[in-house]
Design a protein around this motif. Sequence first.
Motif, PDB file in Angstrom:
ATOM      1  N   ARG A 130     -12.817   2.472   3.695  1.00  0.00           N
ATOM      2  CA  ARG A 130     -13.310   2.603   2.219  1.00  0.00           C
ATOM      3  C   ARG A 130     -12.089   2.199   1.051  1.00  0.00           C
ATOM      4  NH1 ARG A 130     -16.860   5.688   3.602  1.00  0.00           N
ATOM      5  NH2 ARG A 130     -18.683   4.179   4.025  1.00  0.00           N
ATOM      6  N   LEU A 131     -11.642   3.596   0.865  1.00  0.00           N
ATOM      7  CA  LEU A 131     -10.561   4.205   0.546  1.00  0.00           C
ATOM      8  C   LEU A 131      -9.206   2.489   0.963  1.00  0.00           C
ATOM      9  CD1 LEU A 131     -10.206   8.403   1.353  1.00  0.00           C
ATOM     10  CD2 LEU A 131     -10.403   6.966  -0.720  1.00  0.00           C
ATOM     11  N   GLN A 132      -9.190   2.610   1.671  1.00  0.00           N
ATOM     12  CA  GLN A 132      -8.367   1.109   0.999  1.00  0.00           C
ATOM     13  C   GLN A 132      -8.979  -0.561   0.823  1.00  0.00           C
ATOM     14  OE1 GLN A 132      -7.433   0.953   5.314  1.00  0.00           O
ATOM     15  NE2 GLN A 132      -5.601   2.207   5.173  1.00  0.00           N
ATOM     16  N   GLU A 133     -10.186  -0.294   0.846  1.00  0.00           N
ATOM     17  CA  GLU A 133     -11.099  -0.994   0.270  1.00  0.00           C
ATOM     18  C   GLU A 133     -10.879  -1.168  -1.206  1.00  0.00           C
ATOM     19  OE1 GLU A 133     -14.362  -1.591   2.049  1.00  0.00           O
ATOM     20  OE2 GLU A 133     -14.044  -3.038   3.764  1.00  0.00           O
ATOM     21  N   LEU A 134     -11.271   0.310  -1.927  1.00  0.00           N
ATOM     22  CA  LEU A 134     -11.236   0.137  -3.288  1.00  0.00           C
ATOM     23  C   LEU A 134     -10.177   0.406  -3.583  1.00  0.00           C
ATOM     24  CD1 LEU A 134     -12.901   1.512  -5.521  1.00  0.00           C
ATOM     25  CD2 LEU A 134     -12.362   3.992  -4.201  1.00  0.00           C
ATOM     26  N   PHE A 135      -9.131   1.173  -3.128  1.00  0.00           N
ATOM     27  CA  PHE A 135      -7.778   1.415  -3.583  1.00  0.00           C
ATOM     28  C   PHE A 135      -7.039   0.002  -3.752  1.00  0.00           C
ATOM     29  CE2 PHE A 135      -8.447   6.083  -3.352  1.00  0.00           C
ATOM     30  CZ  PHE A 135      -8.837   6.060  -4.702  1.00  0.00           C
ATOM     31  N   GLY A 136      -6.523  -0.682  -2.251  1.00  0.00           N
ATOM     32  CA  GLY A 136      -6.235  -2.103  -2.564  1.00  0.00           C
ATOM     33  C   GLY A 136      -5.376  -1.590  -1.326  1.00  0.00           C
ATOM     34  N   GLY A 195      -4.769   4.720  -8.206  1.00  0.00           N
ATOM     35  CA  GLY A 195      -5.976   5.170  -7.744  1.00  0.00           C
ATOM     36  C   GLY A 195      -6.001   6.923  -8.397  1.00  0.00           C
ATOM     37  N   ILE A 196      -7.200   6.948  -8.272  1.00  0.00           N
ATOM     38  CA  ILE A 196      -7.382   9.054  -8.606  1.00  0.00           C
ATOM     39  C   ILE A 196      -8.561   8.947  -7.439  1.00  0.00           C
ATOM     40  CG2 ILE A 196      -8.409  10.393 -10.095  1.00  0.00           C
ATOM     41  CD1 ILE A 196      -7.409   8.768 -12.608  1.00  0.00           C
ATOM     42  N   LEU A 197      -8.243  10.036  -6.472  1.00  0.00           N
ATOM     43  CA  LEU A 197      -8.796  11.097  -5.577  1.00  0.00           C
ATOM     44  C   LEU A 197      -9.263  12.131  -6.538  1.00  0.00           C
ATOM     45  CD1 LEU A 197      -9.899  11.174  -3.049  1.00  0.00           C
ATOM     46  CD2 LEU A 197      -8.409  12.374  -1.976  1.00  0.00           C
ATOM     47  N   LEU A 198     -11.491  12.426  -6.851  1.00  0.00           N
ATOM     48  CA  LEU A 198     -11.678  13.542  -7.723  1.00  0.00           C
ATOM     49  C   LEU A 198     -12.245  14.847  -6.574  1.00  0.00           C
ATOM     50  CD1 LEU A 198     -13.907  11.944 -10.411  1.00  0.00           C
ATOM     51  CD2 LEU A 198     -12.121  12.928 -10.787  1.00  0.00           C
ATOM     52  N   ARG A 245       1.177  -1.389   0.056  1.00  0.00           N
ATOM     53  CA  ARG A 245      -0.268   0.091  -0.337  1.00  0.00           C
ATOM     54  C   ARG A 245       1.152   0.977  -0.395  1.00  0.00           C
ATOM     55  NH1 ARG A 245      -3.444  -1.065   4.245  1.00  0.00           N
ATOM     56  NH2 ARG A 245      -5.461  -2.283   2.534  1.00  0.00           N
ATOM     57  N   ARG A 246       2.218   0.782   0.512  1.00  0.00           N
ATOM     58  CA  ARG A 246       2.867   2.268   0.340  1.00  0.00           C
ATOM     59  C   ARG A 246       3.475   2.580  -0.094  1.00  0.00           C
ATOM     60  NH1 ARG A 246       4.776  -0.029   5.854  1.00  0.00           N
ATOM     61  NH2 ARG A 246       3.175   1.099   7.833  1.00  0.00           N
ATOM     62  N   SER A 247       3.292   1.289  -1.139  1.00  0.00           N
ATOM     63  CA  SER A 247       3.900   2.063  -2.301  1.00  0.00           C
ATOM     64  C   SER A 247       3.099   2.816  -3.920  1.00  0.00           C
ATOM     65  CB  SER A 247       4.803   0.940  -3.631  1.00  0.00           C
ATOM     66  OG  SER A 247       4.199  -0.026  -3.432  1.00  0.00           O
ATOM     67  N   LYS A 248       1.875   2.421  -3.187  1.00  0.00           N
ATOM     68  CA  LYS A 248       0.602   3.584  -4.045  1.00  0.00           C
ATOM     69  C   LYS A 248       0.185   4.533  -4.617  1.00  0.00           C
ATOM     70  CE  LYS A 248      -1.910  -1.257  -4.339  1.00  0.00           C
ATOM     71  NZ  LYS A 248      -3.255  -2.323  -4.356  1.00  0.00           N
ATOM     72  N   ALA A 271      -3.011   9.450   5.208  1.00  0.00           N
ATOM     73  CA  ALA A 271      -3.449   8.287   6.586  1.00  0.00           C
ATOM     74  C   ALA A 271      -3.369   7.217   6.549  1.00  0.00           C
ATOM     75  CB  ALA A 271      -4.299   9.018   7.246  1.00  0.00           C
ATOM     76  N   CYS A 272      -3.303   6.868   4.675  1.00  0.00           N
ATOM     77  CA  CYS A 272      -4.596   5.458   4.472  1.00  0.00           C
ATOM     78  C   CYS A 272      -3.125   4.691   4.221  1.00  0.00           C
ATOM     79  CB  CYS A 272      -5.389   6.035   3.386  1.00  0.00           C
ATOM     80  SG  CYS A 272      -6.658   6.261   3.426  1.00  0.00           S
ATOM     81  N   GLY A 273      -2.146   5.175   3.940  1.00  0.00           N
ATOM     82  CA  GLY A 273      -0.858   4.160   3.850  1.00  0.00           C
ATOM     83  C   GLY A 273      -0.673   4.623   2.246  1.00  0.00           C
ATOM     84  N   TYR A 274      -1.239   5.931   1.467  1.00  0.00           N
ATOM     85  CA  TYR A 274      -0.924   5.779  -0.406  1.00  0.00           C
ATOM     86  C   TYR A 274       0.092   6.600  -0.809  1.00  0.00           C
ATOM     87  CZ  TYR A 274      -4.504   3.386  -0.435  1.00  0.00           C
ATOM     88  OH  TYR A 274      -5.521   1.722  -0.117  1.00  0.00           O
TER      89      TYR A 274
END
Length: 205
Positions: free
Chosen positions: A199-205, A66-69, A6-9, A40-43
């Motif tokens: 929710r973000l971690q489940e979506l982005f992996g 992943g993309i955040l709008l 996750r930290r490398s995403k 905080a999500c690890g990205y």
Amino acid sequence: MKEEMRRSKKIFYTQRVEIVESYHERRDCADQNIPRLLQACGYLPFPIPNVIDDIAAYLEAGRPDGILLTGGNSLICYGGNAAERDRTDAHVLQWAIEKRIPVYGFCRGMQSILDFFGVKLRQVENHVALRHNVSGEWGTRNVNSYHNQAALQVCPELIVTAVSEDRVIEALRHKEYPIEATMWHPEREQPFAKEDIRRLQELFG
């Protein structure tokens, strides 16, 4: 192992347009809590400029996971003043769909998703600068609200996952593509809500 991956995403996020008349400037900017939330999500957070000529080429070069709008700026068709923002969101969504890259949109970001799929927004009352309850797939939550426009129904491709007490649609996901959205701002919850991080971690992996 999952935490290390996750930290490398890389999660790319869009920015609002601020118009500074005294300097004759149009500035791309974002609340510092947006990259803080992604960290905080690890990205790894990366901003997307609104003035890139070839957005697809820019994204191909950056290879986001992943993309955040994000929020800010009404769409032009609803009285907004940042056409470049509309263009960026539409091109980013098109590219993400073609590449099956996960997308999460909040507030203006969810409005961009609704507009992309042909859903009309309506003016709503009592949804600005307050907190209210939303209910749906995740039970009932008390969340922030900062929007004047929203949807009361969606197209067949989208699934409603949460509504407010006055039946305004507050969250959704796409039936086929990895696209999710909420009308509340996860970055404005202090501390960040565990439900939003999950929710973000489940979506982005």
